[in-house]
Design a protein around this motif. Structure first.
Motif, PDB file in Angstrom:
ATOM      1  N   SER A   1       8.994  83.841  24.233  1.00 36.93           N
ATOM      2  CA  SER A   1       9.966  83.904  25.321  1.00 36.93           C
ATOM      3  C   SER A   1      11.049  84.913  24.998  1.00 36.93           C
ATOM      4  O   SER A   1      11.207  85.340  23.839  1.00 36.93           O
ATOM      5  CB  SER A   1      10.600  82.531  25.600  1.00 36.93           C
ATOM      6  OG  SER A   1      11.391  82.097  24.515  1.00 36.93           O
ATOM      7  N   SER A   2      11.785  85.306  26.017  1.00 31.29           N
ATOM      8  CA  SER A   2      12.900  86.235  25.858  1.00 31.29           C
ATOM      9  C   SER A   2      13.942  85.936  26.920  1.00 31.29           C
ATOM     10  O   SER A   2      13.601  85.772  28.098  1.00 31.29           O
ATOM     11  CB  SER A   2      12.418  87.680  25.991  1.00 31.29           C
ATOM     12  OG  SER A   2      13.514  88.575  25.965  1.00 31.29           O
ATOM     13  N   ILE A   3      15.191  85.828  26.516  1.00 32.51           N
ATOM     14  CA  ILE A   3      16.278  85.555  27.457  1.00 32.51           C
ATOM     15  C   ILE A   3      17.397  86.557  27.235  1.00 32.51           C
ATOM     16  O   ILE A   3      17.570  87.073  26.133  1.00 32.51           O
ATOM     17  CB  ILE A   3      16.821  84.121  27.304  1.00 32.51           C
ATOM     18  CG1 ILE A   3      17.221  83.847  25.849  1.00 32.51           C
ATOM     19  CG2 ILE A   3      15.804  83.105  27.786  1.00 32.51           C
ATOM     20  CD1 ILE A   3      17.876  82.511  25.641  1.00 32.51           C
ATOM     21  N   PRO A   4      18.176  86.849  28.266  1.00 34.45           N
ATOM     22  CA  PRO A   4      19.291  87.775  28.099  1.00 34.45           C
ATOM     23  C   PRO A   4      20.350  87.233  27.123  1.00 34.45           C
ATOM     24  O   PRO A   4      20.479  86.022  26.935  1.00 34.45           O
ATOM     25  CB  PRO A   4      19.880  87.885  29.506  1.00 34.45           C
ATOM     26  CG  PRO A   4      18.806  87.415  30.425  1.00 34.45           C
ATOM     27  CD  PRO A   4      18.033  86.400  29.654  1.00 34.45           C
ATOM     28  N   ILE A   5      21.099  88.142  26.550  1.00 36.85           N
ATOM     29  CA  ILE A   5      22.204  87.758  25.669  1.00 36.85           C
ATOM     30  C   ILE A   5      23.395  87.248  26.475  1.00 36.85           C
ATOM     31  O   ILE A   5      24.078  86.293  26.081  1.00 36.85           O
ATOM     32  CB  ILE A   5      22.625  88.952  24.792  1.00 36.85           C
ATOM     33  CG1 ILE A   5      21.497  89.343  23.847  1.00 36.85           C
ATOM     34  CG2 ILE A   5      23.901  88.641  24.007  1.00 36.85           C
ATOM     35  CD1 ILE A   5      21.767  90.606  23.052  1.00 36.85           C
ATOM     36  N   LYS A   6      23.625  87.853  27.621  1.00 41.14           N
ATOM     37  CA  LYS A   6      24.816  87.552  28.421  1.00 41.14           C
ATOM     38  C   LYS A   6      24.761  86.146  28.998  1.00 41.14           C
ATOM     39  O   LYS A   6      23.781  85.745  29.626  1.00 41.14           O
ATOM     40  CB  LYS A   6      24.953  88.573  29.547  1.00 41.14           C
ATOM     41  CG  LYS A   6      26.185  88.377  30.412  1.00 41.14           C
ATOM     42  CD  LYS A   6      26.250  89.433  31.512  1.00 41.14           C
ATOM     43  CE  LYS A   6      27.440  89.210  32.433  1.00 41.14           C
ATOM     44  NZ  LYS A   6      27.469  90.213  33.523  1.00 41.14           N
ATOM     45  N   ARG A   7      25.836  85.376  28.810  1.00 39.31           N
ATOM     46  CA  ARG A   7      25.974  84.035  29.359  1.00 39.31           C
ATOM     47  C   ARG A   7      26.901  84.053  30.574  1.00 39.31           C
ATOM     48  O   ARG A   7      27.962  84.661  30.532  1.00 39.31           O
ATOM     49  CB  ARG A   7      26.539  83.078  28.314  1.00 39.31           C
ATOM     50  CG  ARG A   7      25.581  82.716  27.192  1.00 39.31           C
ATOM     51  CD  ARG A   7      26.292  81.810  26.179  1.00 39.31           C
ATOM     52  NE  ARG A   7      25.368  81.150  25.297  1.00 39.31           N
ATOM     53  CZ  ARG A   7      24.885  81.678  24.179  1.00 39.31           C
ATOM     54  NH1 ARG A   7      25.254  82.907  23.823  1.00 39.31           N
ATOM     55  NH2 ARG A   7      24.055  81.000  23.420  1.00 39.31           N
ATOM     56  N   LEU A   8      26.488  83.352  31.627  1.00 38.12           N
ATOM     57  CA  LEU A   8      27.347  83.144  32.779  1.00 38.12           C
ATOM     58  C   LEU A   8      27.657  81.653  32.822  1.00 38.12           C
ATOM     59  O   LEU A   8      26.810  80.842  33.191  1.00 38.12           O
ATOM     60  CB  LEU A   8      26.657  83.592  34.063  1.00 38.12           C
ATOM     61  CG  LEU A   8      27.474  83.469  35.352  1.00 38.12           C
ATOM     62  CD1 LEU A   8      28.680  84.406  35.319  1.00 38.12           C
ATOM     63  CD2 LEU A   8      26.607  83.752  36.580  1.00 38.12           C
ATOM     64  N   THR A   9      28.857  81.287  32.414  1.00 39.90           N
ATOM     65  CA  THR A   9      29.229  79.877  32.297  1.00 39.90           C
ATOM     66  C   THR A   9      29.805  79.354  33.602  1.00 39.90           C
ATOM     67  O   THR A   9      30.149  80.111  34.519  1.00 39.90           O
ATOM     68  CB  THR A   9      30.266  79.687  31.179  1.00 39.90           C
ATOM     69  OG1 THR A   9      31.498  80.322  31.578  1.00 39.90           O
ATOM     70  CG2 THR A   9      29.784  80.298  29.864  1.00 39.90           C
ATOM     71  N   ASN A  10      29.967  78.031  33.660  1.00 34.33           N
ATOM     72  CA  ASN A  10      30.612  77.441  34.831  1.00 34.33           C
ATOM     73  C   ASN A  10      32.062  77.884  34.939  1.00 34.33           C
ATOM     74  O   ASN A  10      32.599  78.001  36.048  1.00 34.33           O
ATOM     75  CB  ASN A  10      30.512  75.920  34.757  1.00 34.33           C
ATOM     76  CG  ASN A  10      29.089  75.419  34.945  1.00 34.33           C
ATOM     77  OD1 ASN A  10      28.213  76.145  35.411  1.00 34.33           O
ATOM     78  ND2 ASN A  10      28.840  74.175  34.570  1.00 34.33           N
ATOM     79  N   ALA A  11      32.701  78.132  33.807  1.00 30.53           N
ATOM     80  CA  ALA A  11      34.067  78.639  33.826  1.00 30.53           C
ATOM     81  C   ALA A  11      34.123  80.032  34.461  1.00 30.53           C
ATOM     82  O   ALA A  11      35.064  80.356  35.204  1.00 30.53           O
ATOM     83  CB  ALA A  11      34.640  78.685  32.413  1.00 30.53           C
ATOM     84  N   ASP A  12      33.106  80.852  34.188  1.00 28.21           N
ATOM     85  CA  ASP A  12      33.032  82.172  34.824  1.00 28.21           C
ATOM     86  C   ASP A  12      32.882  82.040  36.335  1.00 28.21           C
ATOM     87  O   ASP A  12      33.523  82.773  37.111  1.00 28.21           O
ATOM     88  CB  ASP A  12      31.846  82.964  34.263  1.00 28.21           C
ATOM     89  CG  ASP A  12      31.979  83.277  32.781  1.00 28.21           C
ATOM     90  OD1 ASP A  12      33.116  83.502  32.328  1.00 28.21           O
ATOM     91  OD2 ASP A  12      30.942  83.287  32.096  1.00 28.21           O
ATOM     92  N   LEU A  13      32.031  81.103  36.758  1.00 28.97           N
ATOM     93  CA  LEU A  13      31.788  80.925  38.186  1.00 28.97           C
ATOM     94  C   LEU A  13      33.003  80.340  38.903  1.00 28.97           C
ATOM     95  O   LEU A  13      33.217  80.616  40.087  1.00 28.97           O
ATOM     96  CB  LEU A  13      30.574  80.023  38.406  1.00 28.97           C
ATOM     97  CG  LEU A  13      29.219  80.674  38.141  1.00 28.97           C
ATOM     98  CD1 LEU A  13      28.099  79.651  38.179  1.00 28.97           C
ATOM     99  CD2 LEU A  13      28.942  81.775  39.165  1.00 28.97           C
ATOM    100  N   GLU A  14      33.792  79.565  38.177  1.00 25.69           N
ATOM    101  CA  GLU A  14      35.011  79.034  38.782  1.00 25.69           C
ATOM    102  C   GLU A  14      35.935  80.172  39.213  1.00 25.69           C
ATOM    103  O   GLU A  14      36.554  80.127  40.282  1.00 25.69           O
ATOM    104  CB  GLU A  14      35.736  78.112  37.805  1.00 25.69           C
ATOM    105  CG  GLU A  14      36.972  77.443  38.407  1.00 25.69           C
ATOM    106  CD  GLU A  14      37.575  76.378  37.506  1.00 25.69           C
ATOM    107  OE1 GLU A  14      38.463  75.665  37.977  1.00 25.69           O
ATOM    108  OE2 GLU A  14      37.135  76.271  36.344  1.00 25.69           O
ATOM    109  N   LYS A  15      36.002  81.208  38.396  1.00 25.37           N
ATOM    110  CA  LYS A  15      36.823  82.375  38.733  1.00 25.37           C
ATOM    111  C   LYS A  15      36.211  83.176  39.876  1.00 25.37           C
ATOM    112  O   LYS A  15      36.923  83.797  40.662  1.00 25.37           O
ATOM    113  CB  LYS A  15      36.972  83.268  37.506  1.00 25.37           C
ATOM    114  CG  LYS A  15      37.662  82.609  36.335  1.00 25.37           C
ATOM    115  CD  LYS A  15      37.617  83.506  35.099  1.00 25.37           C
ATOM    116  CE  LYS A  15      38.205  82.802  33.885  1.00 25.37           C
ATOM    117  NZ  LYS A  15      38.062  83.636  32.654  1.00 25.37           N
TER     118      LYS A  15
END
Length: 324
Positions: A11-25
């Motif tokens: 498997s392979s996943i991106p390094i970048k995380r999009l957190t719920n805190a990011d989405l709140e903004k």
């Protein structure tokens, strides 16, 4: 007829995380609101320079290494994806070129979130019929490219990544490997989850955007019903009961959907493989990513009986039984 076995996983996943805190903004949703509705804490998303084939290629390399095979051993490549790098050519041809395989047959499978199971069924048939010896099957998507990050209901769900398996021929038929697969569809429900623009009906425009729209309530009901029936049907077809299954790997769309299906089947929570908390819904990639995670951490072992079940836009659903 031969057995078709899962010989390697990656498997392979991106390094970048999009957190719920990011989405709140971004869209004003709280961490508590997102988790209570989806079970998702964060999701992985590609950056602007990454495309589906990048993750598919890395997952393929991992599966080849796990199977101790070389690219020259592969007879066919199947890539399940809704988000190809380009409208054409297929991602599978790009993977063939990057792996430097010989001029083997390749194809992309366009079947939304059951794309991996659809590809698995194709590989199963080719292998069992003796047509090929080793088929590379990849589920890969970058749904972030189709996500409307002004919509609080869809932006919280989707992530990116890829998972891959090598389906190989076993010279002895011992009832191992892919035991059974089934696929179903009900095209009358396609508007419950679709991308209005970008196709031949409506090329992408301000009026018809190439972003997902979803009737969440309808999708939830259809998903629970179809995944439950798909699991029950394949078990019945093989003379098995839920308690015979060691592990369930469901499509990771929403934790509430997963939990409802488990309750309907009478499956205890400890048998359900979940990765949605940290990866979100990566469409055709969720099941192979979850399979790889569970084999890497030692939960799934050789000889275990695995039930895979998924639903997707279309409206489509399917399941697979695998003696790993």
């Amino acid at each position: 007829m031969y057995d078709a076995t899962i010989h390697g996983v990656g498997s392979s996943i991106p390094i970048k995380r999009l957190t719920n805190a990011d989405l709140e903004k971004m869209v004003g949703v709280s961490d508590e609101w997102v988790i209570s509705r989806t079970g998702i804490k964060e999701r992985r998303v590609a950056d602007h320079s990454e495309a589906t084939s990048d993750f598919a290629y890395k997952a393929a390399i991992g599966a080849l290494e796990d199977a101790s095979l070389n690219p020259s051993d592969i007879d066919m490549i199947l890539v399940a994806t809704e988000t190809p790098d380009h409208i054409l050519p297929p991602v599978a041809s790009q993977i063939q070129h990057r792996l430097r395989c010989s001029s083997i047959g390749v194809m992309d499978i366009h079947a939304t979130c059951i794309g991996f199971l659809s590809s698995l069924q194709i590989a199963e048939m080719y292998i069992k019929a003796g047509k090929h010896k080793n088929i590379l099957v990849i589920g890969a998507d970058t749904l972030s490219k189709l996500t409307d990050y002004t919509d609080p209901y869809t932006s919280i769900l989707f992530g990116d990544g890829a998972g891959a398996v090598i389906v190989s021929r076993s010279e002895e038929t011992r009832g191992t490997g892919i035991l059974s697969t089934l696929l179903h569809a009900d095209g009358g429900a396609f508007e419950a989850l679709f991308v209005p623009g970008g196709g031949s009906r409506h090329p992408a425009s301000d009026e018809h955007k190439a972003k997902m729209v979803m009737d969440g309530s309808k999708v939830f009901k259809l998903a629970v019903k179809s995944m439950t029936s798909g699991a029950e049907e394949i078990l019945q077809n093989n003379g098995l009961r839920p308690e015979d299954v060691d592990w369930v790997i469901p499509h990771q769309a929403n934790e509430r959907i997963i939990d409802a299906v488990a309750r309907n089947l009478g499956m205890p929570e400890h048998k359900i493989i979940k990765t949605i908390q940290y990866y979100g819904n990566s469409c055709s990639a969720t099941i192979p990513i979850s399979l790889h995670q569970a084999t890497m951490d030692g939960r799934i072992k050789r000889g275990d009986l695995i039930l895979m079940v998924a639903f997707g836009a279309g409206f489509v659903w399917g399941s697979a039984l695998i003696r790993y």
